[in-house]
Design an enzyme around this catalytic site. Structure first.
Site, PDB file in Angstrom:
ATOM      1  N   LYS A 222     -10.440  -1.676  11.087  1.00 17.99           N
ATOM      2  CA  LYS A 222      -9.780  -1.862  12.393  1.00 17.99           C
ATOM      3  C   LYS A 222     -10.721  -1.571  13.554  1.00 17.99           C
ATOM      4  CE  LYS A 222      -4.877  -1.563  11.610  1.00 17.99           C
ATOM      5  NZ  LYS A 222      -3.616  -0.983  12.083  1.00 17.99           N
TER       6      LYS A 222
ATOM      7  N   LYS B  36      -5.370  -9.961   2.341  1.00 17.24           N
ATOM      8  CA  LYS B  36      -3.960  -9.576   2.200  1.00 17.24           C
ATOM      9  C   LYS B  36      -3.128 -10.193   3.323  1.00 17.24           C
ATOM     10  CE  LYS B  36      -3.749  -5.357   4.791  1.00 17.24           C
ATOM     11  NZ  LYS B  36      -3.616  -3.989   5.021  1.00 17.24           N
TER      12      LYS B  36
ATOM     13  N   LYS C 242       0.067  -8.798   9.552  1.00 17.79           N
ATOM     14  CA  LYS C 242       0.604  -9.243  10.847  1.00 17.79           C
ATOM     15  C   LYS C 242      -0.513  -9.613  11.797  1.00 17.79           C
ATOM     16  CE  LYS C 242       2.728  -4.736  10.666  1.00 17.79           C
ATOM     17  NZ  LYS C 242       3.938  -4.017  10.729  1.00 17.79           N
TER      18      LYS C 242
HETATM   19  P1  TYM Z   1       2.035  -0.967   7.755  1.00 22.01           P
HETATM   20  O1  TYM Z   1       2.939  -0.978   8.929  1.00 22.01           O
HETATM   21  O2  TYM Z   1       0.736  -1.661   7.859  1.00 22.01           O
HETATM   22  O3  TYM Z   1       2.770  -1.540   6.498  1.00 22.01           O
HETATM   23  C1  TYM Z   1       4.030  -1.033   6.116  1.00 22.01           C
HETATM   24  C2  TYM Z   1       4.172  -1.047   4.605  1.00 22.01           C
HETATM   25  O4  TYM Z   1       3.992  -2.373   4.117  1.00 22.01           O
HETATM   26  C3  TYM Z   1       2.987  -2.364   3.102  1.00 22.01           C
HETATM   27  N1  TYM Z   1       2.250  -3.631   3.177  1.00 22.01           N
HETATM   28  C4  TYM Z   1       2.043  -4.438   2.142  1.00 22.01           C
HETATM   29  N2  TYM Z   1       2.440  -4.361   0.864  1.00 22.01           N
HETATM   30  C5  TYM Z   1       2.087  -5.378   0.043  1.00 22.01           C
HETATM   31  N3  TYM Z   1       1.361  -6.446   0.454  1.00 22.01           N
HETATM   32  C6  TYM Z   1       0.931  -6.557   1.740  1.00 22.01           C
HETATM   33  N4  TYM Z   1       0.238  -7.627   2.132  1.00 22.01           N
HETATM   34  C7  TYM Z   1       1.288  -5.526   2.643  1.00 22.01           C
HETATM   35  N5  TYM Z   1       1.033  -5.313   3.968  1.00 22.01           N
HETATM   36  C8  TYM Z   1       1.631  -4.144   4.270  1.00 22.01           C
HETATM   37  C9  TYM Z   1       2.103  -1.179   3.416  1.00 22.01           C
HETATM   38  O5  TYM Z   1       1.394  -0.748   2.279  1.00 22.01           O
HETATM   39  C10 TYM Z   1       3.106  -0.176   3.908  1.00 22.01           C
HETATM   40  O6  TYM Z   1       3.720   0.497   2.823  1.00 22.01           O
HETATM   41  N6  TYM Z   1       0.013   3.574   7.847  1.00 22.01           N
HETATM   42  C11 TYM Z   1       1.212   2.837   7.473  1.00 22.01           C
HETATM   43  C12 TYM Z   1       2.474   3.322   8.151  1.00 22.01           C
HETATM   44  C13 TYM Z   1       2.754   4.777   8.010  1.00 22.01           C
HETATM   45  C14 TYM Z   1       3.224   5.420   6.842  1.00 22.01           C
HETATM   46  C15 TYM Z   1       3.382   6.794   7.204  1.00 22.01           C
HETATM   47  C16 TYM Z   1       3.524   4.981   5.558  1.00 22.01           C
HETATM   48  C17 TYM Z   1       2.622   5.718   8.981  1.00 22.01           C
HETATM   49  N7  TYM Z   1       3.016   6.935   8.489  1.00 22.01           N
HETATM   50  C18 TYM Z   1       3.820   7.739   6.271  1.00 22.01           C
HETATM   51  C19 TYM Z   1       3.979   5.930   4.630  1.00 22.01           C
HETATM   52  C20 TYM Z   1       4.131   7.286   5.001  1.00 22.01           C
HETATM   53  C21 TYM Z   1       0.986   1.379   7.854  1.00 22.01           C
HETATM   54  O7  TYM Z   1       0.211   1.050   8.709  1.00 22.01           O
HETATM   55  O8  TYM Z   1       1.807   0.542   7.265  1.00 22.01           O
END
Ligand code: TYM
Length: 342
Positions: A118, A201, A204
């Site tokens: 990022k 992957k 968004k």
């Molecule tokens: P984020 O917002 O990028 O994604 C949210 C969740 O979706 C999953 N995900 C995917 N799973 C499968 N294939 C994909 N292409 C894909 N893209 C996204 C992510 O693995 C995630 O589970 N840092 C985290 C948010 C967060 C969080 C937390 C998660 C903040 N605090 C505490 C768990 C516990 C994030 O950016 O997710």
């Protein structure tokens, strides 16, 4: 220390930084719903403080947070059964994150692949918040003493860091206070790939909207994106080994399996030998059947955002019953003088 001394509690979060997509749904949200039925307390969070580690237009952020909450509910999360919150309404997340900023080491953060991706080449210009992102994530989880965290594959490294922070805090202060959390990375689609490029992957931030299925897409759009998804010229194999070296084919089969709650082997037993010209319409039909009701329910819920705001406020009140005592105890351990009646 043992993890078993802690009452099981599930926590996870999603960033309200744009469209909720099929990767978020299959890798995370659908799993959140599964946990809701297991008799364990579940807390699910719209991580708005994480979202602002990169620039967010304020009006869009407010809209995306409410829309994400609508997505949570439309996918099957019940605000009576799960605690639904947005992170900024539960101040203990950010307060514990500060303590963890002082526990975690710069070198740990520098190793994070998400930071490297990022921040890109111009790390000096990235926000300090983006660098400290994983410490806030650890605080999200540990302020609930959460023991299980359902996520997609891409969050594995952050969860390992969460464990390192818990262990270092416990060692530094000679306590057994924070649990060593289990990542739960389950299901047929823990890493959903772009529909345009099987080596990237689904995300968004991809500039091409054709690369992902958004949870707000209508039936025609979903069908069109699947029809146009990149594939190879071979027929589908009958066993999972036949998908090695075929990332686009594997991705579509995994999506089918996850949507239909089957294993990849079960799907291939049915569709092995078929051409994509036959499989893609099957996948499109399944995706529309499963996703269209979610998108229409999201749209319905977004007609009355005051209801969503009430759900989030109520969630924050319930959450703070857990987080305020954990933060107070953390401050005591660290040596902060407590407030007294005056
Ligand atoms: P984020 O917002 O990028 O994604 C949210 C969740 O979706 C999953 N995900 C995917 N799973 C499968 N294939 C994909 N292409 C894909 N893209 C996204 C992510 O693995 C995630 O589970 N840092 C985290 C948010 C967060 C969080 C937390 C998660 C903040 N605090 C505490 C768990 C516990 C994030 O950016 O997710």
């Amino acid at each position: 220390m043992s993890d078993t001394a802690f009452t099981p509690r599930v926590f996870s979060g999603i960033q309200p930084s744009g469209n909720l997509h099929l990767g978020n749904y299959l890798g995370a949200l659908k799993r959140f719903v599964d946990w809701q039925g297991k008799g364990v307390e579940t807390v699910y969070c719209m991580v708005d403080l994480h979202a602002i580690t990169v620039w967010q237009n304020p009006a869009d952020l407010r809209h995306s947070t409410r829309e994400l909450c609508a997505g949570f509910i439309a996918a099957g999360l019940d605000p009576e059964k799960s605690i639904l919150i947005n992170q900024s309404q539960v101040p203990e997340h950010a307060q514990l994150a500060w303590i963890f900023n002082c526990v975690a080491r710069m070198g740990w953060m520098q190793r994070m692949t998400q930071w490297k991706d990022k921040a890109g080449k111009n790390q000096q210009n990235a926000s300090l918040g983006l660098f400290a992102y994983p410490a806030l994530m650890a605080a999200d989880i540990l302020v609930y003493h959460a023991t299980h965290v359902p996520v997609g594959e891409d969050q594995k490294q952050h969860l390992e860091l969460t464990r390192d922070i818990a262990i270092k805090f416990n060692n530094d202060f000679g306590v057994d206070f924070f649990p060593v959390t289990e990542p739960v990375i389950e299901g047929a689609a823990t890493r959903v790939m772009s529909l345009r490029d099987g080596s990237k992957k689904m995300s968004k931030s991809d500039v091409s909207d054709m690369s992902r299925i958004n949870m707000t897409d209508d039936a025609d759009t979903i069908a069109k994106k699947i029809r146009k998804a990149k594939t190879d010229p071979e027929a589908l194999p009958s066993e999972a080994e036949g998908l090695e070296e075929r990332p686009e084919a594997r991705n579509l089969v995994e999506i089918y399996a996850a949507l239909n709650e089957q294993s990849v082997d079960q799907v291939l037993a049915d569709v092995g030998g078929k051409q994509f010209s036959e499989f893609k319409p099957m996948l499109a039909e399944l995706a529309v059947e499963k996703l269209a009701p979610i998108s229409s329910e999201m749209a319905r819920l977004m007609n009355d955002t005051s209801e969503i705001d009430k759900i989030l406020s109520r969630g924050a009140q319930r959450a703070r019953e857990v987080t305020a005592p954990v933060l107070r105890k953390t401050y005591d351990i660290v040596g902060m003088v407590p407030p007294v009646e005056t």
